[in-house]
Design an enzyme around this catalytic site. Structure first.
Site, PDB file in Angstrom:
ATOM      1  CD  GLN A 228      -2.971   1.286   2.162  1.00 41.45           C
ATOM      2  OE1 GLN A 228      -2.510   1.439   3.287  1.00 41.45           O
ATOM      3  NE2 GLN A 228      -4.270   1.322   1.907  1.00 41.45           N
TER       4      GLN A 228
ATOM      5  CE1 TYR B  53      -3.324   9.529   7.565  1.00 42.84           C
ATOM      6  CE2 TYR B  53      -4.421   7.602   6.669  1.00 42.84           C
ATOM      7  CZ  TYR B  53      -3.925   8.304   7.752  1.00 42.84           C
ATOM      8  OH  TYR B  53      -4.039   7.790   9.013  1.00 42.84           O
TER       9      TYR B  53
ATOM     10  N   GLY C  15      -9.578  -6.913   8.723  1.00 45.97           N
ATOM     11  CA  GLY C  15      -8.475  -6.208   9.369  1.00 45.97           C
ATOM     12  C   GLY C  15      -8.276  -6.704  10.786  1.00 45.97           C
ATOM     13  NE  ARG C  16     -11.706  -3.368  13.690  1.00 46.65           N
ATOM     14  CZ  ARG C  16     -12.880  -2.819  13.930  1.00 46.65           C
ATOM     15  NH1 ARG C  16     -13.063  -2.129  15.043  1.00 46.65           N
ATOM     16  NH2 ARG C  16     -13.878  -2.945  13.070  1.00 46.65           N
TER      17      ARG C  16
ATOM     18  NE  ARG D 160      -9.235   0.299   2.370  1.00 49.14           N
ATOM     19  CZ  ARG D 160      -9.191  -0.076   3.635  1.00 49.14           C
ATOM     20  NH1 ARG D 160      -8.161   0.267   4.388  1.00 49.14           N
ATOM     21  NH2 ARG D 160     -10.154  -0.788   4.160  1.00 49.14           N
TER      22      ARG D 160
HETATM   23  C1  LIG Z   1      -4.271  -1.105  13.572  1.00 53.10           C
HETATM   24  C2  LIG Z   1      -4.918  -0.606  12.311  1.00 53.10           C
HETATM   25  C3  LIG Z   1      -4.142   0.041  11.362  1.00 53.10           C
HETATM   26  C4  LIG Z   1      -4.706   0.458  10.133  1.00 53.10           C
HETATM   27  N1  LIG Z   1      -3.893   0.993   9.152  1.00 53.10           N
HETATM   28  C5  LIG Z   1      -4.393   1.206   7.914  1.00 53.10           C
HETATM   29  C6  LIG Z   1      -3.534   1.524   6.824  1.00 53.10           C
HETATM   30  O1  LIG Z   1      -2.296   1.594   6.939  1.00 53.10           O
HETATM   31  N2  LIG Z   1      -4.111   1.732   5.606  1.00 53.10           N
HETATM   32  C7  LIG Z   1      -5.463   1.643   5.412  1.00 53.10           C
HETATM   33  O2  LIG Z   1      -5.948   1.846   4.288  1.00 53.10           O
HETATM   34  N3  LIG Z   1      -6.299   1.322   6.430  1.00 53.10           N
HETATM   35  C8  LIG Z   1      -5.798   1.075   7.660  1.00 53.10           C
HETATM   36  N4  LIG Z   1      -6.638   0.635   8.659  1.00 53.10           N
HETATM   37  C9  LIG Z   1      -8.068   0.387   8.369  1.00 53.10           C
HETATM   38  C10 LIG Z   1      -8.304  -1.103   8.014  1.00 53.10           C
HETATM   39  O3  LIG Z   1      -7.714  -1.410   6.758  1.00 53.10           O
HETATM   40  C11 LIG Z   1      -9.804  -1.475   7.940  1.00 53.10           C
HETATM   41  O4  LIG Z   1     -10.416  -0.704   6.941  1.00 53.10           O
HETATM   42  C12 LIG Z   1     -10.529  -1.238   9.270  1.00 53.10           C
HETATM   43  O5  LIG Z   1      -9.810  -1.808  10.350  1.00 53.10           O
HETATM   44  C13 LIG Z   1     -11.949  -1.830   9.244  1.00 53.10           C
HETATM   45  O6  LIG Z   1     -11.897  -3.212   8.961  1.00 53.10           O
HETATM   46  P1  LIG Z   1     -12.070  -4.335  10.127  1.00 53.10           P
HETATM   47  O7  LIG Z   1     -13.397  -4.088  10.766  1.00 53.10           O
HETATM   48  O8  LIG Z   1     -11.999  -5.622   9.376  1.00 53.10           O
HETATM   49  O9  LIG Z   1     -10.937  -4.144  11.091  1.00 53.10           O
HETATM   50  C14 LIG Z   1      -6.095   0.261   9.896  1.00 53.10           C
HETATM   51  C15 LIG Z   1      -6.872  -0.360  10.886  1.00 53.10           C
HETATM   52  C16 LIG Z   1      -6.309  -0.818  12.057  1.00 53.10           C
HETATM   53  C17 LIG Z   1      -7.167  -1.547  13.052  1.00 53.10           C
END
Ligand SMILES: Cc1cc2nc3c(=O)[nH]c(=O)nc-3n(C[C@H](O)[C@H](O)[C@H](O)COP(=O)(O)O)c2cc1C
Length: 378
Positions: A104, A180, A325-326, A232
């Site tokens: 990314q 961003y 993600g999480r 994205r």
């Molecule tokens: C610890 C953490 C770091 C994240 N860093 C990024 C990132 O670097 N780039 C991005 O597009 N989204 C980032 N996100 C957002 C996640 O990609 C995702 O969209 C968000 O956690 C919701 O999905 P989930 O419910 O499956 O966690 C981050 C989320 C978390 C929890």
């Protein structure tokens, strides 16, 4: 295997012919764990290796394309050829476990902490401070980039793509989401320019679309057609003025004709509804996006898909791919459990006694356990 879960484990072919072995991808997540020199750390390599065995594709944490785009402590660098071996280590760790590795690529713009960028100078589309938690952070008024600097940043996105190709990645994802720099150019909140990069909705698309063009130009020159390029975006902003769902549908309409291999929405809740800028605010953002995209490009859905049944239901909404993600931080074996018919064993809350077993570095662990409400179980 539960037949309801068959869809998520079935292969999917991207528009460039690349086959993904299943429909679940790892969402990009910053982990604050890179080495002080910007190289990927051993802890990061182990964290990714632990999570790359089930999903078809891993989108890495974002890497910055220029020094003034560094957005996080412990973020790894993608802004210099010297970083190719470091980038390559991460790609290999992911690919060795059988997943496609997607880097990314990012610039933080006005969201960068001053202590992380050269001379503490924060840059953006215009000199408008970000509203953080609804309060303008007056101390951080960014400087508006000159047209030449904008061109340099567009070029830098291409350069980091070239490094990703050299480092062995299967693709890149352009980070146009989460407030961003790329989003700052599309947003009427942060972009008050009156040159070719701003002034109307159309002109606010100039920077994001120019980055897509530059990345694709570099891919054509340096990679084979199998190299994946995704984009994205975030659907809406809370500020006024700010990006509305209607604005995003116009951007997405353009992106869908760009020859990208996927679009990836950024959402905390897969079922969230549109806030403004469309007729029906009871309809989900995903429904609006799928309607506008009209099968021109695959959409990756995301947002609080904790259980296998949540995923099966989300696929029925019409997305071909889902990002977790999480959920993959909490349970790195999420996909394997579904494949083995053990979906009822999926863990949905972070177990605060299992940092080591979960292979989570101290910096990421500390953020997780000190941010109440972010992760279930905290
Ligand atoms: C610890 C953490 C770091 C994240 N860093 C990024 C990132 O670097 N780039 C991005 O597009 N989204 C980032 N996100 C957002 C996640 O990609 C995702 O969209 C968000 O956690 C919701 O999905 P989930 O419910 O499956 O966690 C981050 C989320 C978390 C929890």
């Amino acid at each position: 295997m539960n037949p309801d879960n068959q869809m998520m484990l079935s292969p999917y072919i991207l528009p460039n012919g690349v086959e993904l072995k299943n429909r679940i991808v790892m969402a990009p997540m910053t982990n604050f764990s890179s080495n002080p020199d910007g190289t990927v750390s051993d802890d990061e390599v182990s964290y990714y290796a632990r999570r790359s065995g089930g999903v078809s594709m891993v989108i890495t944490a974002c890497t910055y394309v220029t020094p003034n785009g560094k957005g996080f402590h412990g973020q790894f660098r993608g802004d210099h050829d010297e970083m190719i071996p470091s980038l390559s280590r991460l790609a290999k760790a992911i690919k060795d476990q059988g997943a496609k590795a997607i880097l990314q690529i990012f610039h933080g713009g006005r969201m960068c902490p001053p202590e992380l960028v050269p001379n503490g100078e924060i840059v953006s589309a215009s000199d408008v401070p970000a509203e953080r938690g609804g309060v303008p952070s007056e101390e951080i008024t960014p400087r508006a980039l000159t047209e030449q600097e904008i061109e340099e940043i567009i070029h830098a996105f291409g350069e980091t793509t070239r490094r990703a190709i050299k480092a062995g990645y299967d693709g890149v994802e352009i980070h146009g989401a989460n407030g961003y720099l790329i989003q700052q150019f599309f947003s009427p909140h942060s972009n008050r320019r009156e040159d070719r990069f701003g002034g109307s909705l159309e002109k606010r698309m100039t920077f994001p679309l120019a980055i897509v063009d530059e990345v694709q130009r570099v891919v054509k020159e340096h990679a084979t057609p199998e190299f994946i390029v995704g984009y994205r975006f975030s659907p809406e902003e809370p500020e006024t003025p700010g990006i509305t769902m209607g604005d995003t549908l116009k951007l997405v309409d353009k992106l869908a004709d760009k020859g990208l291999h996927y679009l990836h929405v950024s959402l905390a809740d897969f079922y969230s509804t549109a806030r403004r800028g469309v007729e029906d605010t009871s309809k989900s953002r995903i429904e609006y996006l799928l309607e506008t995209i009209d099968n021109r490009v695959p959409l990756i859905g995301v947002g609080s898909i904790y259980k296998a049944e949540d995923a099966s239901k989300a696929f029925k909404a019409g997305v071909p791919l889902l990002a977790l993600g999480r959920e993959l931080i909490i349970d790195p074996d999420w996909v394997q459990k579904v494949a083995e018919g053990r979906e009822n064993e999926i863990v949905t809350k972070i177990d605060q006694t299992k940092q080591n077993e979960l292979v989570i570095s101290d910096p990421l662990w500390n953020v997780i356990i000190h941010t109440p409400g972010w992760f279930p179980g905290v």
